[in-house]
Design a protein around this motif. Structure first.
Motif, mmCIF file in Angstrom:
data_model
loop_
_atom_site.group_PDB
_atom_site.id
_atom_site.type_symbol
_atom_site.label_atom_id
_atom_site.label_comp_id
_atom_site.label_asym_id
_atom_site.label_seq_id
_atom_site.Cartn_x
_atom_site.Cartn_y
_atom_site.Cartn_z
ATOM 1 N N LEU A 14 3.500 1.596 -15.891
ATOM 2 C CA LEU A 14 2.972 1.937 -13.787
ATOM 3 C C LEU A 14 2.049 1.411 -14.145
ATOM 4 O O LEU A 14 1.496 0.666 -12.680
ATOM 5 C CB LEU A 14 4.407 1.990 -13.395
ATOM 6 N N ARG B 292 8.658 -8.969 2.221
ATOM 7 C CA ARG B 292 7.627 -9.597 2.213
ATOM 8 C C ARG B 292 7.408 -10.911 1.927
ATOM 9 O O ARG B 292 6.926 -11.592 2.333
ATOM 10 C CB ARG B 292 6.962 -8.435 2.211
ATOM 11 N N ASN C 145 1.556 -12.844 -10.522
ATOM 12 C CA ASN C 145 1.833 -11.681 -9.883
ATOM 13 C C ASN C 145 3.535 -11.162 -9.565
ATOM 14 O O ASN C 145 4.048 -10.144 -9.838
ATOM 15 C CB ASN C 145 1.295 -11.743 -9.060
ATOM 16 N N HIS D 246 -1.823 -6.089 -11.670
ATOM 17 C CA HIS D 246 -1.193 -6.879 -9.878
ATOM 18 C C HIS D 246 -2.508 -6.313 -8.448
ATOM 19 O O HIS D 246 -2.534 -7.788 -8.276
ATOM 20 C CB HIS D 246 -0.050 -5.332 -9.325
ATOM 21 N N LYS E 70 -8.096 -13.622 -4.013
ATOM 22 C CA LYS E 70 -7.703 -13.298 -2.660
ATOM 23 C C LYS E 70 -6.331 -13.583 -2.057
ATOM 24 O O LYS E 70 -5.447 -13.956 -2.390
ATOM 25 C CB LYS E 70 -8.348 -14.845 -2.246
ATOM 26 N N HIS E 71 -5.984 -12.497 -1.163
ATOM 27 C CA HIS E 71 -5.089 -11.988 -0.227
ATOM 28 C C HIS E 71 -4.532 -13.593 -0.084
ATOM 29 O O HIS E 71 -5.267 -14.077 0.573
ATOM 30 C CB HIS E 71 -4.873 -11.081 0.243
ATOM 31 N N THR E 72 -3.120 -14.067 0.262
ATOM 32 C CA THR E 72 -2.642 -14.684 1.106
ATOM 33 C C THR E 72 -2.964 -14.383 2.433
ATOM 34 O O THR E 72 -3.374 -12.910 2.723
ATOM 35 C CB THR E 72 -1.063 -14.447 0.923
ATOM 36 N N GLU F 33 0.672 -1.437 0.606
ATOM 37 C CA GLU F 33 0.204 0.158 -0.001
ATOM 38 C C GLU F 33 0.874 1.126 0.067
ATOM 39 O O GLU F 33 0.534 2.050 -0.686
ATOM 40 C CB GLU F 33 -0.816 -0.261 1.333
ATOM 41 N N MET G 140 8.620 -6.068 -1.941
ATOM 42 C CA MET G 140 8.672 -7.698 -2.123
ATOM 43 C C MET G 140 10.383 -8.955 -1.300
ATOM 44 O O MET G 140 9.593 -10.275 -0.965
ATOM 45 C CB MET G 140 10.198 -7.388 -3.248
ATOM 46 N N ILE H 211 8.407 -0.216 -2.647
ATOM 47 C CA ILE H 211 8.684 -1.528 -3.046
ATOM 48 C C ILE H 211 9.619 -3.110 -2.909
ATOM 49 O O ILE H 211 9.675 -4.009 -2.556
ATOM 50 C CB ILE H 211 8.915 -1.255 -4.397
ATOM 51 N N ARG I 213 0.368 -17.545 -7.395
ATOM 52 C CA ARG I 213 0.789 -16.206 -7.197
ATOM 53 C C ARG I 213 2.202 -15.317 -8.027
ATOM 54 O O ARG I 213 2.739 -14.588 -7.997
ATOM 55 C CB ARG I 213 0.688 -15.223 -5.997
HETATM 56 C C1 HEM Z 1 5.647 -0.821 -7.855
HETATM 57 C C2 HEM Z 1 5.095 -1.743 -6.934
HETATM 58 C C3 HEM Z 1 4.316 -1.844 -6.554
HETATM 59 C C4 HEM Z 1 3.180 -2.166 -6.023
HETATM 60 C C5 HEM Z 1 2.358 -0.841 -6.113
HETATM 61 C C6 HEM Z 1 2.703 -3.275 -5.053
HETATM 62 C C7 HEM Z 1 1.316 -2.843 -4.288
HETATM 63 C C8 HEM Z 1 1.096 -4.496 -3.727
HETATM 64 C C9 HEM Z 1 -0.602 -4.472 -2.944
HETATM 65 C C10 HEM Z 1 -0.569 -3.261 -2.665
HETATM 66 C C11 HEM Z 1 -0.596 -5.772 -2.491
HETATM 67 C C12 HEM Z 1 -1.606 -5.925 -1.409
HETATM 68 C C13 HEM Z 1 -1.386 -6.139 -0.425
HETATM 69 C C14 HEM Z 1 0.674 -6.491 -0.022
HETATM 70 O O1 HEM Z 1 0.414 -7.663 0.842
HETATM 71 O O2 HEM Z 1 0.978 -5.385 0.470
HETATM 72 C C15 HEM Z 1 0.530 -6.240 -3.453
HETATM 73 C C16 HEM Z 1 0.307 -7.565 -3.030
HETATM 74 C C17 HEM Z 1 1.673 -8.638 -3.998
HETATM 75 N N1 HEM Z 1 2.489 -8.124 -4.588
HETATM 76 FE FE1 HEM Z 1 2.765 -6.363 -5.158
HETATM 77 N N2 HEM Z 1 3.535 -4.207 -5.181
HETATM 78 C C18 HEM Z 1 4.462 -3.649 -6.125
HETATM 79 C C19 HEM Z 1 5.789 -4.660 -6.228
HETATM 80 C C20 HEM Z 1 5.819 -6.180 -6.140
HETATM 81 C C21 HEM Z 1 6.463 -6.821 -6.446
HETATM 82 C C22 HEM Z 1 8.022 -5.879 -6.846
HETATM 83 C C23 HEM Z 1 6.299 -7.587 -6.153
HETATM 84 C C24 HEM Z 1 7.831 -8.832 -6.241
HETATM 85 C C25 HEM Z 1 8.605 -9.063 -6.716
HETATM 86 C C26 HEM Z 1 5.148 -7.707 -5.716
HETATM 87 C C27 HEM Z 1 4.881 -8.989 -5.605
HETATM 88 C C28 HEM Z 1 3.264 -9.577 -4.753
HETATM 89 C C29 HEM Z 1 2.374 -11.140 -4.825
HETATM 90 C C30 HEM Z 1 3.099 -11.968 -5.047
HETATM 91 C C31 HEM Z 1 1.237 -10.214 -4.132
HETATM 92 C C32 HEM Z 1 0.454 -10.985 -3.630
HETATM 93 C C33 HEM Z 1 0.827 -11.093 -2.217
HETATM 94 C C34 HEM Z 1 -0.730 -11.369 -1.427
HETATM 95 O O3 HEM Z 1 -1.184 -12.509 -1.820
HETATM 96 O O4 HEM Z 1 0.126 -12.251 -0.174
HETATM 97 N N3 HEM Z 1 4.634 -6.042 -5.923
HETATM 98 N N4 HEM Z 1 0.979 -5.642 -4.367
#
Ligand code: HEM
Ligand code: HEM
Length: 571
Positions: free
Chosen positions: A229, A137, A151, A236, A244-246, A54, A135, A131, A148
């Protein structure tokens, strides 16, 4: 919320408030109510670490808003102009590019201009930091596992775009720091074998620096990268809602349900609050903390590079890797072509390997685990010792390189020899990650053993009791069912089993060699392991302690629960 029914009924049945009427108007024309209703009921698990994504999202919104303001005043041109503004007086009459002049004028003459520049710059630093933490996390909790992986790839592409956004933005003011950054990029591009010099001409529109690079970077910075982006963030988040979220392991959470709070009203309210907090903090930072005051550095000129010049923090590791690599003499000449290893290795090959590992990790891990099932409950990092240790090792290498980019500052602040610092960091670059890997893995395995101990024998209470026959025992308090569930409920994969090299008739099997390699990697991942507690052991332990409770799924502690559709199984 939108009114849910398509009504051909009398107006008196419809909503009465203005908002309700507007929603009804929209719903009758778009059926958006169905989507809103579906989204409103979606359950989102709760954990502080889900805020990191977020923060990335909301700082991106701040970047767009402040960036939009900057485009109104920034002049993306390298035309040579004379500075005629009042502030700063020291610059009057100086020759500079129009880009630099407009940046200075925006800072001193446009109302709120400096504030906006600073907000934009701070937001960029926080954007990339969040970011990367986000990542981490995802990585350390295994949130990238099926389903996922896509994603994860979308995220990894966004990370590359974010770095490119940061670098291109940083270059726009055309000051002495950013100009030297571009000079390094020119050198790195030229070091690419065969195509390097052509590529550099293509990028700069001729010999460096030329007159085209700032307008080109401007288009890339304000149009190409933000456009990509926005599209990728939409994808994304769409995938996140779809899948759904983990959720973190805990009371009653399984791969088949989602436990948390509904989007409306809880999550939407929280997210709106978070947005204002993040925008507020970034504004406060922009208002109170000076950043990139380019008039102190002066316009671009290749000669005055001094100690203490660093890029923004996320590029530090490349700068540091360049500083650690042995000097300009390291060149190979092959067939008349010069390979500048001093640039190729730190700035092309090392980042290339880093990003290849990043993109490939989920697929490699799935292959060595031999697991084709879906995972929605997150791993505790201790339960995947090699993954956790590898993450920490890579991060250690990143830190050493970043530290190396400040070698001149360390030398001047602590009165040390820059050569000694460089040598120490060179050694640390190879030894540090190995030590970090080993220590982390041992800590993880130790924590797993501790979990096992706790589950079977309970917490130490510190209460020693003496029996009539003289025997002393310490009373242990058994775990409550929530804690037991958390510490027991995980699987610990074993190394891959593969079929023998020859079949029953002694004929060699195709693909054996490749499989053997995967098996070796799998052993590296899973050979050292602590077996999770089995139900039989639990039963025995509890019989011993006089309790006969089999491990059952404990109830969900908070919020709402929703089922999720799960496909596929363990392969
Ligand atoms: C512009 C960059 C990014 C934005 C704005 C973004 C935003 C988000 C948000 C808001 C969520 C849901 C809440 C959370 O789990 O924190 C999410 C989930 C996720 N993001 Fe990102 N993210 C970004 C970059 C990345 C990167 C660099 C990775 C991995 C290389 C990534 C992988 C994931 C995955 C796998 C989920 C699903 C997580 C789950 O369900 O637990 N994201 N992202
Ligand atoms: C995608 C994320 C973005 C990042 C990481 C980013 C980063 C940066 C950075 C670090 C600077 C240098 C600021 C300074 O002078 O101290 C900058 C400048 C600039 N950015 Fe961005 N930016 C982003 C998005 C945008 C967007 C969407 C726009 C336009 C709508 C924009 C417009 C500008 C302009 C015009 C400048 C030059 C003005 C100046 O340097 O003061 N940026 N950007």
């Amino acid at each position: 919320m939108a009114h849910q029914q398509h009504s051909n009924q009398q107006p008196s049945d419809g909503p009465t408030t203005r908002v309700g009427k507007a929603a009804d108007y929209l719903d009758q024309r778009t059926s958006i109510g169905v989507a809103v209703k579906e989204f409103a009921r979606k359950v989102f698990p709760d954990h502080w670490s889900f805020m990191l994504g977020e923060i990335a999202l909301f700082s991106f919104v701040v970047l767009i808003a402040s960036g939009f303001f900057l485009t109104m005043f920034f002049e993306p041109s390298m035309a040579l102009v004379r500075f005629e503004g009042e502030h700063p007086a020291s610059m009057q009459g100086q020759l500079m590019s129009a880009a630099f002049r407009s940046t200075v004028e925006m800072s001193f003459e446009v109302r709120g201009g400096l504030l906006m520049r600073q907000i934009h710059h701070w937001a960029a630093l926080i954007f990339v930091a969040s970011i990367i933490l986000h990542m981490f996390r995802i990585f350390f909790t295994g949130a990238f596992r099926k389903p996922r992986e896509i994603n994860w790839l979308v995220g990894a592409i966004m990370l590359v775009l974010a770095l490119a956004a940061g670098f291109s933005g940083y270059s726009l003011p055309d000051d002495v720091l950013s100009g030297n950054g571009l000079r390094i990029i020119d050198g790195v591009v030229k070091s690419i074998p065969l195509i390097g010099s052509y590529l550099s001409f293509l990028v700069f529109g001729g010999e460096f620096p030329g007159e085209h690079i700032i307008p080109r970077l401007f288009t890339i910075h304000i149009f190409v990268i933000p456009g990509l982006l926005i599209a990728l963030i939409a994808l994304h988040l769409f995938l996140m809602v779809l899948q759904k979220h983990t959720q973190y392991p805990g009371g009653g959470r399984t791969d088949r349900n989602v436990v948390g709070y509904p989007a409306l009203p809880v999550y939407v309210a929280k997210m709106t609050g978070n947005f204002f907090i993040i925008a507020g903090v970034l504004t406060l930072m922009g208002a109170t903390m000076a950043i990139n005051n380019v008039w102190n550095y002066g316009p671009y000129d290749p000669s005055p590079v001094s100690a203490g010049t660093q890029p923004d923090w996320y590029i530090l590791f490349v700068d540091g890797a360049l500083r650690l690599t042995p000097g300009p003499g390291w060149e190979w000449v092959i067939g008349g072509y010069t390979l500048s290893m001093n640039l190729l290795i730190p700035a092309v090959i090392v980042p290339g390997i880093l990003f290849t590992v990043l993109f490939a990790w989920p697929f490699v891990e799935a292959r060595v685990t031999g697991d084709r099932g879906e995972h929605h409950v997150l791993d505790r990092p201790r339960n995947r010792p090699v993954r956790t240790a590898a993450g920490v090792a890579i991060f250690t290498a990143f830190l050493v390189c970043a530290l190396a980019a400040t070698n001149d500052l360390i030398a001047t602040h602590f009165s040390l020899s820059i050569f000694a610092i460089t040598w120490v960091l060179r050694v640390l670059l190879f030894v540090g990650p190995l030590v970090a890997f080993w220590v982390t893995k041992r800590v993880c395995l130790g924590l797993q053993r501790k979990d096992r101990e706790l589950v079977l024998h309970g917490h130490e209470s510190g209460r020693i009791v003496r029996f009539a026959n003289g025997e002393y025992i310490e009373v242990h308090t058994p775990l409550d069912e929530q804690e037991r569930w958390l510490r027991v409920g995980y699987d610990s994969p074993a190394p891959l089993e593969i079929a023998p090299e020859t079949d029953a008739r002694g004929v060699k099997r195709k693909g054996y060699v490749a499989e053997k390699r995967w098996q070796r990697l799998s052993r590296f991942f899973y050979e050292d392991r602590v077996e999770p507690v089995t139900p039989a052991e639990l039963e025995a332990a509890h019989a011993h302690h006089g309790r006969h409770t089999a491990p059952e799924r404990p109830p969900v502690e908070v919020g709402a629960e929703q089922d999720r559709a799960v496909t596929g199984g363990r392969g």
